[in-house]
Motif scaffolding. Structure first.
Motif, PDB file in Angstrom:
ATOM      1  N   ALA A 214      -0.560  -5.345   4.454  1.00 21.50           N
ATOM      2  CA  ALA A 214      -0.427  -5.509   2.715  1.00 21.50           C
ATOM      3  C   ALA A 214       0.806  -5.965   2.647  1.00 21.50           C
ATOM      4  CB  ALA A 214      -0.716  -3.756   2.508  1.00 21.50           C
TER       5      ALA A 214
ATOM      6  N   ASN B  28      -1.651  -1.064   7.490  1.00 23.13           N
ATOM      7  CA  ASN B  28      -2.998  -1.960   6.192  1.00 23.13           C
ATOM      8  C   ASN B  28      -1.571  -3.382   6.427  1.00 23.13           C
ATOM      9  OD1 ASN B  28      -4.478   0.195   6.403  1.00 23.13           O
ATOM     10  ND2 ASN B  28      -3.102   0.362   4.189  1.00 23.13           N
TER      11      ASN B  28
ATOM     12  N   ASP C 140       0.683  -1.690   0.042  1.00 22.63           N
ATOM     13  CA  ASP C 140       0.101  -0.468   0.337  1.00 22.63           C
ATOM     14  C   ASP C 140       0.568   1.076  -0.463  1.00 22.63           C
ATOM     15  OD1 ASP C 140      -2.190  -1.791  -0.099  1.00 22.63           O
ATOM     16  OD2 ASP C 140      -2.938  -1.399   1.713  1.00 22.63           O
TER      17      ASP C 140
END
Length: 52
Positions: free
Chosen positions: A44, A42, A13
């Motif tokens: 990610a 996040n 991200d």
């Protein structure tokens, strides 16, 4: 908290570069899917290791 180590990884991200370590019985994806990016928060994270 993601264990510190020498395996390279990246947040998909925000692009933050990370390093982590894993136990021999863990897969990279199993470890990373349980941890948030330390910069954006996040889920990610992806490994950049070529040794899979």
């Amino acid at each position: 908290m993601l264990p510190k180590g020498d395996i390279p990884g990246e947040c998909m991200d925000c692009g933050a570069q990370i390093t982590y370590s894993k136990k021999s019985m863990q897969t990279h994806s199993d470890l990373l899917k349980k941890h948030r990016c330390p910069k954006c928060g996040n889920f990610a994270l992806k490994t950049l290791s070529k040794d899979l």
